[in-house]
Design an enzyme around this catalytic site. Structure first.
Site, PDB file in Angstrom:
ATOM      1  N   ASN A 235      39.866  48.880  40.474  1.00 31.72           N
ATOM      2  CA  ASN A 235      39.435  47.481  40.375  1.00 31.72           C
ATOM      3  C   ASN A 235      40.151  46.553  41.343  1.00 31.72           C
ATOM      4  O   ASN A 235      40.145  45.341  41.176  1.00 31.72           O
ATOM      5  CB  ASN A 235      39.579  46.945  38.949  1.00 31.72           C
ATOM      6  N   GLU A 288      34.119  35.959  37.347  1.00 29.82           N
ATOM      7  CA  GLU A 288      35.200  34.979  37.240  1.00 29.82           C
ATOM      8  C   GLU A 288      35.156  34.101  38.476  1.00 29.82           C
ATOM      9  O   GLU A 288      34.488  34.422  39.462  1.00 29.82           O
ATOM     10  CB  GLU A 288      36.569  35.674  37.157  1.00 29.82           C
ATOM     11  N   ASN A 290      37.717  32.369  41.245  1.00 26.80           N
ATOM     12  CA  ASN A 290      39.087  32.269  41.741  1.00 26.80           C
ATOM     13  C   ASN A 290      39.239  30.925  42.438  1.00 26.80           C
ATOM     14  O   ASN A 290      38.562  30.645  43.421  1.00 26.80           O
ATOM     15  CB  ASN A 290      39.399  33.417  42.701  1.00 26.80           C
ATOM     16  N   PHE A 348      48.528  57.087  46.273  1.00 26.49           N
ATOM     17  CA  PHE A 348      48.744  55.696  46.677  1.00 26.49           C
ATOM     18  C   PHE A 348      50.017  55.096  46.099  1.00 26.49           C
ATOM     19  O   PHE A 348      50.081  53.923  45.752  1.00 26.49           O
ATOM     20  CB  PHE A 348      47.518  54.846  46.326  1.00 26.49           C
TER      21      PHE A 348
HETATM   22  P1  ADP Z   1      41.363  38.626  45.711  1.00 22.19           P
HETATM   23  O1  ADP Z   1      39.982  38.610  45.190  1.00 22.19           O
HETATM   24  O2  ADP Z   1      41.725  37.442  46.539  1.00 22.19           O
HETATM   25  O3  ADP Z   1      41.756  39.911  46.290  1.00 22.19           O
HETATM   26  P2  ADP Z   1      43.051  39.393  43.580  1.00 22.19           P
HETATM   27  O4  ADP Z   1      42.600  39.185  42.177  1.00 22.19           O
HETATM   28  O5  ADP Z   1      43.045  40.780  44.101  1.00 22.19           O
HETATM   29  O6  ADP Z   1      42.165  38.424  44.423  1.00 22.19           O
HETATM   30  O7  ADP Z   1      44.484  38.759  43.759  1.00 22.19           O
HETATM   31  C1  ADP Z   1      45.020  38.315  44.970  1.00 22.19           C
HETATM   32  C2  ADP Z   1      46.494  38.224  44.853  1.00 22.19           C
HETATM   33  O8  ADP Z   1      46.881  37.384  43.790  1.00 22.19           O
HETATM   34  C3  ADP Z   1      47.122  39.552  44.607  1.00 22.19           C
HETATM   35  O9  ADP Z   1      48.322  39.605  45.329  1.00 22.19           O
HETATM   36  C4  ADP Z   1      47.373  39.550  43.122  1.00 22.19           C
HETATM   37  O10 ADP Z   1      48.503  40.351  42.825  1.00 22.19           O
HETATM   38  C5  ADP Z   1      47.625  38.094  42.843  1.00 22.19           C
HETATM   39  N1  ADP Z   1      47.134  37.706  41.524  1.00 22.19           N
HETATM   40  C6  ADP Z   1      45.866  37.412  41.179  1.00 22.19           C
HETATM   41  N2  ADP Z   1      45.786  37.047  39.907  1.00 22.19           N
HETATM   42  C7  ADP Z   1      47.012  37.103  39.407  1.00 22.19           C
HETATM   43  C8  ADP Z   1      47.580  36.830  38.137  1.00 22.19           C
HETATM   44  N3  ADP Z   1      46.859  36.411  37.102  1.00 22.19           N
HETATM   45  N4  ADP Z   1      48.897  37.008  37.992  1.00 22.19           N
HETATM   46  C9  ADP Z   1      49.648  37.422  39.017  1.00 22.19           C
HETATM   47  N5  ADP Z   1      49.181  37.680  40.238  1.00 22.19           N
HETATM   48  C10 ADP Z   1      47.880  37.529  40.440  1.00 22.19           C
HETATM   49  P1  ADP Z   2      40.433  40.363  38.374  1.00 24.51           P
HETATM   50  O1  ADP Z   2      40.828  39.036  37.857  1.00 24.51           O
HETATM   51  O2  ADP Z   2      41.455  41.392  38.110  1.00 24.51           O
HETATM   52  O3  ADP Z   2      39.962  40.289  39.794  1.00 24.51           O
HETATM   53  P2  ADP Z   2      37.618  40.718  37.652  1.00 24.51           P
HETATM   54  O4  ADP Z   2      36.998  40.255  36.386  1.00 24.51           O
HETATM   55  O5  ADP Z   2      37.292  39.967  38.882  1.00 24.51           O
HETATM   56  O6  ADP Z   2      39.189  40.787  37.462  1.00 24.51           O
HETATM   57  O7  ADP Z   2      37.237  42.243  37.846  1.00 24.51           O
HETATM   58  C1  ADP Z   2      37.801  43.035  38.854  1.00 24.51           C
HETATM   59  C2  ADP Z   2      36.880  44.204  39.147  1.00 24.51           C
HETATM   60  O8  ADP Z   2      36.637  44.988  37.981  1.00 24.51           O
HETATM   61  C3  ADP Z   2      35.513  43.810  39.626  1.00 24.51           C
HETATM   62  O9  ADP Z   2      35.487  43.600  40.997  1.00 24.51           O
HETATM   63  C4  ADP Z   2      34.688  45.010  39.221  1.00 24.51           C
HETATM   64  O10 ADP Z   2      34.852  46.059  40.137  1.00 24.51           O
HETATM   65  C5  ADP Z   2      35.304  45.447  37.935  1.00 24.51           C
HETATM   66  N1  ADP Z   2      34.618  44.868  36.767  1.00 24.51           N
HETATM   67  C6  ADP Z   2      35.020  43.812  36.037  1.00 24.51           C
HETATM   68  N2  ADP Z   2      34.190  43.561  35.024  1.00 24.51           N
HETATM   69  C7  ADP Z   2      33.201  44.481  35.089  1.00 24.51           C
HETATM   70  C8  ADP Z   2      32.018  44.742  34.310  1.00 24.51           C
HETATM   71  N3  ADP Z   2      31.701  44.026  33.243  1.00 24.51           N
HETATM   72  N4  ADP Z   2      31.238  45.778  34.677  1.00 24.51           N
HETATM   73  C9  ADP Z   2      31.559  46.528  35.756  1.00 24.51           C
HETATM   74  N5  ADP Z   2      32.644  46.341  36.518  1.00 24.51           N
HETATM   75  C10 ADP Z   2      33.463  45.324  36.196  1.00 24.51           C
HETATM   76 MG    MG Z   3      38.395  39.247  40.507  1.00 22.81          MG
END
Ligand code: ADP
Ligand code: ADP
Ligand code: MG
Length: 669
Positions: A235, A288, A290, A348
C-alpha cells in the site's frame, strides 16, 4: 509577496521548495536536526537554524521550535513539505497566532480531511462517491466480523488516523477479520497513537488514481488532472505516472469535478490531492484527501508545466489563481520512480549508511526527453535511520508513455549509488515488465508479479550477449591499461586476443573477437554465442557506467570490480562476470561448487526487528499458512506464517527479543 520563508522539512522536499523560492526571489531558511548538520537542504538555504536532536519528535515535529526559528530569522511564512507537520491543524493555528503564514490549507480543511472516518462522512455529504462500508468506529472483534459479513468479502480494515500505507489489512473471509482487526488496531495505536479502526469494501482489481487540486483563498478551485499510483508495495507507492493509462476523458472530468466539489466543500486553499480507488469498470470511489504537497507531485508538474510550489506560495500570499480550468493542459507523459535505501533482494529491508558513491544521471532536456531528479543527498552523505529512507525521486518525461518508460529505464541504468543497498535493480526490472509497459495495472501488481519477492532474474540468451559484451570490453580495456601502466615490455601491440569464454554467474558464453585494438573509443566486431555483433563504447577503465552500442541496441550498464571479476548491472539483471581464456574456462568448470547451508527447516527473521509474539509451542504440528510468530519492524507488524505443514522442533527466540536479519526464530523437525 513574501521576502523570506522557512521550510519546516528536510531531504529532497526541502531542497525542492528552496529551488522554487529562490527562483521567485524569496529568501529561504532551513531548519535542521543534529543528524542533518551537513545536509543538502541546509547548504542550499540562505540561512539555517538548528532545532534539536536527530529524533523527529524532538526536532522536525516540534512546532514551537519552528516558530522560534521563524521569529529568530524573520521568516514570514512556513512551507511544511510533506510528512512531519504538514497535516497538523494545531501547528497552523499556532503559526497564525504569531502572525506567520502557513503555506498550505486552513486548519478547518486539514481537520475535516485529516481523519479517514470524518473525511468519508464529509465526502458523502458533498455527493462524492465513497467506498461502500461502515462509516464509524469498530468496537471489537465481534463487531468487526458482523460488519464485514454485512459488507461482503473481501474487506479492508483501516486505521482512521492512518497514513503512509500503515494500519491497513485486507480480510478475504470471516476467518481473517479478527486477526486483521487486531493488527490494524495495534499498528494504529503504535504509529498514530489513535486506535480507531473502520472497515470498508475492498475494491477488487483496484487502481489508485488521484486528482491534483489547486485552490486560492478567493473561492477559485481547479484540478490539474490525475496521477496513477497503482504500482505499490504494501500500500505504499513505488512508481507514479501522469496521466493515467486507464482513464478516458469522461471519467477524468467526472473525477476532477468531484475532487473540486470536495475541496470547495471544505473551503480548501493551496495544493491538495483527492485520492480515489478505481475498479476495472472505471467506477471510482473516494479514498482520502491529502491536504499537502504530495510526494509524487513532480509528474503533474512535468505534464502541465505548472510549478505547484510556486502556486502554493502565491495562494498563501493571498494572490488569486492566475489559471483557469481551461488553461490546464496535460501534454506528454511523465513517470516517477522512488529510489529508496532498501535491499530489494532481501524483502526490501531498510538499508542505512554512507553513500560512498552517488552519481545521479544528468538532469535536463535532451531532444524530447526531460530527466528530473529531486534529491536531498550527495556523494558522501549518510542515509540515517531517523528519517524516511528515500534517496531520490527520479522522473522522466517524453511525448508518449512508451518514451517516458524507455527514458526511465535508461536513467535507472545510469544512476550510480554505492555504499548502501537500494532498489534501483528492482525499479529497472519493473521498467522492462510487459504488464507495466502495457499499463495493465492494479495495486496488486507487485504482489502478483513478484510473489516471492524480487530476485535478480536469469538473463536469456539475448541479455546474456549484452552482459557478456559489456564485461568483456571492460575487461579488455582494463587489461590493456594495466599493461601500459606497469611499464612492462609490451606483451602485445594492443591487438586483442581472439577467443574468450565469459562466465556469467553459472553460465559460460563463448565470445570471439575479430581483429581489433583495445583503443578508446572501443570498436570491434564479435561473435557472441555464434551471433555476429558490432560493439562500440567510450568506456574507460574505472568508469562505473558503461555506455555504448551492442548490435543495434543502445546500452547503459554499470560495472563494479569484485574479487576475480566484475559485477555487471543492467535493466535489473545483476551478474558476476569473468572473462576467461578457453583453457581457464575448462579448468573453471572443474571447480567444486560451494553448497549454501540448508535453511529450509528453519524460520528465519526476515528483517531486523522485535519479536512481538510466538504463536506456537515446541512439538506442535502446524499447517501451511498458520501464524508462527509476529515480528515488528519499522512500526509494521509482520506475521510470519508456516510455508508448509511441519512440526516445531525448537524455539530459539522469545517475545520482546530484538533479532537481526536471518536470526533463527524456530526450527522444524
Ligand atoms: P504520498 O501519497 O504523498 O506518497 P504518503 O501517504 O505515502 O503520501 O505519505 C507521504 C509521506 O508522509 C511519507 O513519508 C509518510 O511516511 C508520511 N506520512 C503520511 N501520513 C502520515 C501520518 N499520518 N503519520 C506520519 N507520517 C505520515
Ligand atoms: P494512506 O493514508 O496510508 O495513503 P489510503 O486510504 O490512501 O491510505 O490507502 C492506501 C492504499 O491502500 C491505496 O492506494 C490502495 O492501494 C489501498 N486501499 C485502500 N483502501 C482500499 C480499498 N477499500 N480497496 C482496495 N484498496 C484499498
Ligand atoms: Mg493515501
Amino acid at each position: 509577496m513574501f521576502k523570506k520563508i522557512l521550510i519546516a522539512n528536510r531531504g529532497e522536499i526541502a531542497c525542492r521548495v528552496i529551488k522554487t523560492a529562490r527562483r521567485m526571489g524569496i529568501a529561504t531558511v532551513a531548519v535542521y536536526s543534529d543528524a542533518d548538520r551537513d545536509a543538502l537542504h541546509v547548504e542550499m538555504a540562505d540561512e539555517a537554524v538548528h532545532i534539536g536532536p536527530a529524533a523527529a519528535s524532538e526536532s522536525y515535529l516540534v512546532g514551537d521550535k519552528i516558530i522560534d526559528a521563524c521569529k529568530q530569522t524573520g521568516a514570514q511564512a512556513v512551507h511544511p513539505g510533506y510528512g512531519f507537520l504538514s497535516e497538523r491543524a494545531s501547528f497552523c493555528e499556532a503559526l497564525e497566532a504569531e502572525g506567520i503564514v502557513f503555506i498550505g490549507p486552513k486548519p478547518k480543511a486539514i481537520r475535516a480531511m485529516g481523519d479517514k472516518i470524518e473525511s468519508k462522512k464529509f465526502a458523502n455529504d458533498a455527493d462524492v462517491s465513497t467506498v461502500p462500508g461502515f462509516i464509524g468506529v469498530i468496537e471489537d472483534g465481534d463487531h468487526a466480523e458482523a460488519i464485514s459479513d454485512e459488507i461482503g468479502y473481501p474487506v479492508m480494515i483501516k486505521a482512521s488516523a492512518g497514513g503512509g500505507g500503515k494500519g491497513m489489512r485486507i480480510a478475504h473471509s470471516r476467518s481473517e477479520v479478527r486477526e486483521g482487526f487486531d493488527r490494524a488496531r495495534s499498528e494504529a495505536r503504535n504509529s498514530f497513537g489513535d486506535e480507531r479502526v473502520f472497515i470498508e469494501k475492498f475494491i477488487v482489481e483496484p487502481r489508485h488514481i488521484e486528482i491534483q487540486v489547486l485552490a486560492d483563498a478567493h473561492g477559485n478551485c481547479i484540478h490539474l488532472g490525475e496521477r496513477e499510483c497503482s504500482i505499490q508495495r504494501r500500500n505504499q507507492k513505488v512508481i507514479e505516472e501522469a496521466p493515467s493509462p486507464f482513464l478516458d476523458e469522461k471519467t477524468r472530468q467526472a473525477m476532477g469535478a468531484q475532487a473540486v466539489a470536495l475541496a470547495q466543500a471544505v473551503d480548501y486553499q493551496s495544493a491538495g490531492t483527492v485520492e480515489f480507488i478505481v475498479d476495472s469498470e472505471k467506477n471510482f470511489y473516494f479514498l482520502e484527501m491529502n491536504t499537502r504537497l504530495q510526494v509524487e507531485h513532480p509528474v503533474t508538474e512535468l505534464v502541465t508545466g505548472i510549478d505547484l510550489v510556486e502556486q502554493m506560495i502565491r495562494v498563501a500570499a493571498g494572490e488569486r489563481l492566475a489559471l483557469k480550468q481551461d488553461d490546464v493542459r496535460m501534454t506528454g507523459w511523465a513517470v516517477e520512480s522512488r529510489l529508496y535505501a532498501e535491499d530489494p533482494y532481501r524483502n526490501f529491508l531498510p538499508s542505512i549508511g554512507r553513500l560512498t558513491r552517488y552519481r545521479p544521471v544528468p538532469e535536463g532536456r535532451q531532444g524530447e526527453v526531460i530527466v528530473r531528479n529531486d534529491t536531498g543527498v550527495f556523494e558522501g552523505a549518510e542515509i540515517s535511520m531517523f528519517y524516511d529512507p528515500m534517496i531520490a525521486k527520479l522522473c522522466t518525461f517524453a511525448p508518449t508513455r512508451a518514451g517516458a518508460i524507455e527514458a526511465m529505464g535508461e536513467a535507472l541504468d545510469g544512476f550510480v549509488v554505492d555504499g548502501i543497498e537500494h532498489n534501483i535493480p528492482f525499479l529497472a526490472s519493473l521498467m522492462r515488465h510487459p504488464r507495466w509497459r502495457d499499463g495493465r495495472l492494479t495495486t496488486g501488481f507487485i504482489a502478483e508479479e513478484y510473489p516471492d519477492g524480487f530476485a535478480s532474474q536469469r538473463p536469456g540468451p539475448e541479455e546474456q550477449a549484452v552482459l557478456a559484451a559489456v564485461a568483456l570490453t571492460a575487461e579488455l580495456l582494463r587489461k590493456d591499461r594495466l599493461d601500459r601502466f606497469s611499464d612492462r615490455l609490451a606483451p602485445h601491440e594492443g591487438a586483442l586476443r581472439r577467443d574468450w569464454i565469459v562466465r556469467l554467474d553459472d553460465d559460460y558464453v563463448e565470445v570471439s573477437v575479430d581483429d581489433g585494438m583495445a583503443s578508446i573509443p572501443f570498436e570491434a566486431d564479435m561473435s557472441i554465442d555464434g551471433k555476429r555483433l558490432t560493439v562500440t563504447t567510450d568506456f574507460r577503465p574505472g568508469d562505473a557506467v558503461w555506455r555504448g552500442r551492442i548490435g543495434n541496441l543502445a546500452v547503459t550498464a554499470q560495472t563494479r570490480p569484485v574479487v576475480n571479476g566484475l559485477r555487471v548491472d543492467w535493466q535489473g539483471f545483476s551478474t558476476v562476470a569473468r572473462a576467461l581464456t578457453p583453457r581457464l574456462a575448462e579448468l573453471d568448470r572443474l571447480m567444486p561448487v560451494k553448497v549454501p547451508p540448508d535453511t529450509s527447516k528453519m524460520l528465519l527473521c526476515p528483517m531486523p526487528g522485535l519479536v512481538v509474539s510466538i504463536a506456537v509451542a515446541e512439538g506442535q504440528a502446524v499447517k501451511a499458512g498458520e501464524t508462527l510468530a509476529v515480528v515488528e519492524a519499522m512500526k509494521m507488524e509482520n506475521v510470519l506464517r508456516a510455508e508448509r505443514d511441519a512440526t516445531v522442533a525448537s524455539i530459539k527466540a522469545e517475545p520482546g527479543e530484538s533479532l537481526s536479519v536471518d536470526a533463527v526464530i524456530m526450527e522444524f523437525e
